[in-house]
Motif scaffolding. Structure first.
Motif, mmCIF file in Angstrom:
data_model
loop_
_atom_site.group_PDB
_atom_site.id
_atom_site.type_symbol
_atom_site.label_atom_id
_atom_site.label_comp_id
_atom_site.label_asym_id
_atom_site.label_seq_id
_atom_site.Cartn_x
_atom_site.Cartn_y
_atom_site.Cartn_z
ATOM 1 N N GLY A 1 0.807 -1.218 0.000
ATOM 2 C CA GLY A 1 0.000 0.000 0.000
ATOM 3 C C GLY A 1 0.839 1.266 0.000
ATOM 4 N N TYR A 2 2.153 1.134 0.208
ATOM 5 C CA TYR A 2 2.987 2.348 0.145
ATOM 6 C C TYR A 2 4.219 2.171 -0.730
ATOM 7 C CZ TYR A 2 4.251 0.181 4.745
ATOM 8 O OH TYR A 2 4.567 -0.675 5.764
ATOM 9 N N GLN A 3 4.816 0.982 -0.787
ATOM 10 C CA GLN A 3 5.940 0.797 -1.711
ATOM 11 C C GLN A 3 5.397 0.500 -3.106
ATOM 12 O OE1 GLN A 3 8.411 -2.205 0.138
ATOM 13 N NE2 GLN A 3 8.992 -0.832 1.816
ATOM 14 N N MET A 4 6.255 0.693 -4.130
ATOM 15 C CA MET A 4 5.758 0.646 -5.505
ATOM 16 C C MET A 4 5.573 -0.762 -6.052
ATOM 17 S SD MET A 4 7.710 3.694 -7.405
ATOM 18 C CE MET A 4 7.008 2.955 -8.867
ATOM 19 N N ASP A 5 4.683 -0.873 -7.019
ATOM 20 C CA ASP A 5 4.441 -2.131 -7.712
ATOM 21 C C ASP A 5 5.599 -2.405 -8.682
ATOM 22 O OD1 ASP A 5 1.791 -3.960 -8.455
ATOM 23 O OD2 ASP A 5 3.288 -3.794 -10.046
ATOM 24 N N PRO A 6 6.168 -3.612 -8.641
ATOM 25 C CA PRO A 6 7.336 -3.912 -9.488
ATOM 26 C C PRO A 6 7.102 -3.730 -10.995
ATOM 27 C CG PRO A 6 7.136 -5.563 -7.778
ATOM 28 C CD PRO A 6 5.903 -4.688 -7.673
ATOM 29 N N GLY A 7 5.862 -3.685 -11.431
ATOM 30 C CA GLY A 7 5.607 -3.525 -12.864
ATOM 31 C C GLY A 7 5.710 -2.090 -13.361
ATOM 32 N N ASN A 8 5.884 -1.133 -12.458
ATOM 33 C CA ASN A 8 5.688 0.265 -12.859
ATOM 34 C C ASN A 8 6.972 1.089 -12.968
ATOM 35 O OD1 ASN A 8 3.091 -0.564 -12.735
ATOM 36 N ND2 ASN A 8 2.474 0.809 -11.084
ATOM 37 N N ALA A 9 7.387 1.351 -14.204
ATOM 38 C CA ALA A 9 8.568 2.191 -14.426
ATOM 39 C C ALA A 9 8.179 3.655 -14.651
ATOM 40 C CB ALA A 9 9.362 1.675 -15.620
ATOM 41 N N LEU A 10 7.065 3.896 -15.349
ATOM 42 C CA LEU A 10 6.641 5.287 -15.568
ATOM 43 C C LEU A 10 6.241 5.928 -14.254
ATOM 44 C CD1 LEU A 10 4.563 4.760 -18.835
ATOM 45 C CD2 LEU A 10 6.862 5.738 -18.595
ATOM 46 N N GLU A 11 5.586 5.126 -13.405
ATOM 47 C CA GLU A 11 5.219 5.645 -12.089
ATOM 48 C C GLU A 11 6.480 5.984 -11.298
ATOM 49 O OE1 GLU A 11 3.212 2.934 -9.488
ATOM 50 O OE2 GLU A 11 2.798 4.507 -8.029
ATOM 51 N N ALA A 12 7.538 5.205 -11.496
ATOM 52 C CA ALA A 12 8.796 5.501 -10.800
ATOM 53 C C ALA A 12 9.296 6.882 -11.205
ATOM 54 C CB ALA A 12 9.841 4.432 -11.125
ATOM 55 N N LEU A 13 9.158 7.226 -12.484
ATOM 56 C CA LEU A 13 9.589 8.555 -12.935
ATOM 57 C C LEU A 13 8.738 9.645 -12.279
ATOM 58 C CD1 LEU A 13 10.235 7.835 -16.732
ATOM 59 C CD2 LEU A 13 11.881 7.890 -14.851
ATOM 60 N N ARG A 14 7.439 9.362 -12.134
ATOM 61 C CA ARG A 14 6.587 10.363 -11.464
ATOM 62 C C ARG A 14 6.963 10.503 -9.987
ATOM 63 N NH1 ARG A 14 2.611 7.595 -14.558
ATOM 64 N NH2 ARG A 14 1.566 6.665 -12.759
ATOM 65 N N GLU A 15 7.288 9.386 -9.348
ATOM 66 C CA GLU A 15 7.720 9.439 -7.939
ATOM 67 C C GLU A 15 8.997 10.266 -7.800
ATOM 68 O OE1 GLU A 15 6.883 8.666 -4.984
ATOM 69 O OE2 GLU A 15 5.381 7.087 -5.011
ATOM 70 N N VAL A 16 9.942 10.017 -8.700
ATOM 71 C CA VAL A 16 11.217 10.745 -8.627
ATOM 72 C C VAL A 16 10.970 12.232 -8.896
ATOM 73 C CG1 VAL A 16 13.511 11.015 -9.649
ATOM 74 C CG2 VAL A 16 12.596 8.714 -9.237
ATOM 75 N N ALA A 17 10.107 12.536 -9.871
ATOM 76 C CA ALA A 17 9.812 13.942 -10.190
ATOM 77 C C ALA A 17 9.282 14.670 -8.959
ATOM 78 C CB ALA A 17 8.798 14.021 -11.334
ATOM 79 N N LEU A 18 8.398 14.012 -8.219
ATOM 80 C CA LEU A 18 7.851 14.640 -7.008
ATOM 81 C C LEU A 18 8.960 14.931 -6.002
ATOM 82 C CD1 LEU A 18 4.595 12.590 -6.289
ATOM 83 C CD2 LEU A 18 4.759 15.030 -6.803
ATOM 84 N N ASP A 19 9.836 13.951 -5.800
ATOM 85 C CA ASP A 19 10.888 14.141 -4.795
ATOM 86 C C ASP A 19 11.880 15.215 -5.219
ATOM 87 O OD1 ASP A 19 9.548 12.223 -3.467
ATOM 88 O OD2 ASP A 19 11.195 10.794 -3.320
ATOM 89 N N VAL A 20 12.148 15.307 -6.514
ATOM 90 C CA VAL A 20 13.048 16.359 -7.005
ATOM 91 C C VAL A 20 12.398 17.723 -6.772
ATOM 92 C CG1 VAL A 20 14.137 17.333 -9.071
ATOM 93 C CG2 VAL A 20 14.220 14.858 -8.666
ATOM 94 N N GLU A 21 11.105 17.798 -7.082
ATOM 95 C CA GLU A 21 10.349 19.033 -6.844
ATOM 96 C C GLU A 21 10.363 19.415 -5.360
ATOM 97 O OE1 GLU A 21 5.891 19.322 -7.682
ATOM 98 O OE2 GLU A 21 6.794 18.602 -9.555
ATOM 99 N N GLU A 22 10.287 18.405 -4.510
ATOM 100 C CA GLU A 22 10.266 18.655 -3.060
ATOM 101 C C GLU A 22 11.665 18.908 -2.502
ATOM 102 O OE1 GLU A 22 7.968 15.651 -0.965
ATOM 103 O OE2 GLU A 22 6.474 15.630 -2.549
ATOM 104 N N ALA A 23 12.655 18.974 -3.400
ATOM 105 C CA ALA A 23 14.031 19.361 -3.042
ATOM 106 C C ALA A 23 14.905 18.235 -2.504
ATOM 107 C CB ALA A 23 14.060 20.551 -2.087
ATOM 108 N N ALA A 24 14.671 17.015 -2.961
ATOM 109 C CA ALA A 24 15.619 15.938 -2.648
ATOM 110 C C ALA A 24 16.959 16.287 -3.295
ATOM 111 C CB ALA A 24 15.111 14.607 -3.191
ATOM 112 N N ASP A 25 18.054 16.031 -2.589
ATOM 113 C CA ASP A 25 19.387 16.318 -3.130
ATOM 114 C C ASP A 25 19.942 15.125 -3.903
ATOM 115 O OD1 ASP A 25 19.991 18.998 -1.755
ATOM 116 O OD2 ASP A 25 19.270 17.733 -0.125
ATOM 117 N N PHE A 26 19.534 13.935 -3.481
ATOM 118 C CA PHE A 26 19.892 12.696 -4.176
ATOM 119 C C PHE A 26 18.597 11.914 -4.360
ATOM 120 C CE2 PHE A 26 23.238 13.708 -1.184
ATOM 121 C CZ PHE A 26 24.444 13.402 -1.795
#
Ligand code: PBG
Length: 333
Positions: free
Chosen positions: A224-249
């Motif tokens: 319910g909180y970690q990602m589904d192994p089938g989803n690569a595009l969703e991974a890009l959306r997750e990363v985009a959010l964290d970059v927007e929220e100012a993740a450094d790495f």
């Protein structure tokens, strides 16, 4: 008729020196991050059965291990805590005298130059083993997002106050990078960096870690909180959010089974990118090597090279000390 070959790729493979000269990707000790498990429940180091070579350590032993790792050329550690006391608010996670906070101070004192990264999660500190605050809804266990953010932010702040250089949230709650950034800045820790487990999949490869950190959920799973192994595009959306929220790495986890995701994340965001070579990946090689089925050193080094080739700048691995020694030996040849 026989046409003489003009293109002969094998020319550049003719000797070890030539192969090194044309090698595109190499691993160096600077790329490595060593995870350490620090426990409040033991009097001396305890072996983790499913992870040969990995131990739960006391605070003093963690400082010694960090010093040993520094001697091997490892310059960064990632701390996980196993508290004596677990409850439904994960109070041990943000206790200024908590196990991770103690370990940060001890490692800083023993090895001043070591880069100290702390895993920010609640699962080890929760009596139920989930990564956030839970709530029973119609007989169903719900992990509450926004209530968890408050505790995660407090945890990160307390790690920074103890002296952590980088905090690494691994919980996968929505909005946690922003919540942590705000808490750090509010507390005067503008310089503390955030390494976000941005694309963390609900993986079977975490099994041995949950023995090591005593953090298996007592009911349900983390889907319910970690990602589904089938989803690569969703991974890009997750990363985009964290970059927007100012993740450094940003991080992709696990490693080998998600090299495509790692590649896409690096290409798309061009951020300092970490990969987590997780417990199950480590354990598989150890088990095969113990049976004489794989050459451990060659297999691990090939895996590390694959991570770098796929775009990783940093590799979190339980084999960091071995890898640092092996690459130094190879470089000296
Ligand atoms: C905590 C956390 C986990 C790992 C890193 N941080 C376990 C999990 O999500 O269940 C896994 C690391 C590994 O397997 O080596 N949430």
């Amino acid at each position: 008729m026989f046409t003489p070959l003009r293109r002969r790729p094998r020319r550049l493979r003719a000797s070890a020196t030539l192969r090194r000269l044309v090698r595109e990707t190499s691993v160096t000790p600077d790329d490595l991050i060593l995870p350490l498990f620090v426990s409040e429940t033991i009097a001396e180091r305890a072996a983790v059965g499913s992870m040969p070579g990995v131990f739960q350590l006391t605070v003093a032993e963690a400082a010694e291990e960090a010093a040993g790792a520094w001697g091997d050329g490892v310059r960064a550690v990632l701390l996980f805590g196993i508290p004596r006391h677990k409850d439904e608010q994960a109070s041990g996670a943000y206790d200024d005298g908590g196990i991770v906070q103690q370990a940060v101070r001890a490692i800083r004192a023993a090895v001043p130059g070591m880069l100290i990264i702390t895993d920010v999660c609640l699962c080890e500190y929760m009596s139920h083993g989930h990564c956030g605050v839970t709530h029973l809804e119609g007989g169903c266990l719900e992990v509450l997002n926004d209530a968890s953010l408050k505790l995660l932010a407090k945890t990160a702040l307390s790690h920074a106050a103890a002296g952590a250089d980088i905090v690494a949230p691994s919980d996968m709650m929505d909005g946690r990078v922003a919540a942590i950034r705000e808490a750090l800045d509010g507390g005067g820790f503008e310089k503390t960096a955030i390494m976000s487990y941005a694309a963390k999949f609900a993986s079977a490869f975490y099994g041995p870690f949950r023995d090591a950190a005593q953090s298996a959920p007592q009911a349900g799973d983390r889907k319910g909180y970690q990602m589904d192994p089938g989803n690569a595009l969703e991974a890009l959306r997750e990363v985009a959010l964290d970059v927007e929220e100012a993740a450094d790495f940003v991080m992709v986890k696990p490693g080998l089974a998600y090299l495509d995701v790692l590649w896409r994340v690096k290409e798309r965001f061009e951020m300092p990118t970490a990969v987590y070579h997780v417990s199950g990946e480590y354990a598989m090689v150890k088990a095969a090597a113990a049976n004489g089925w794989l050459d451990e050193r060659a297999t691990v080094l090939e895996t590390m090279t694959a991570f770098k080739r796929a775009g990783a700048d940093l590799i979190i691995t339980y084999a960091a000390r071995d890898v640092a020694r092996w690459v130094a030996e190879d470089a000296a040849e």
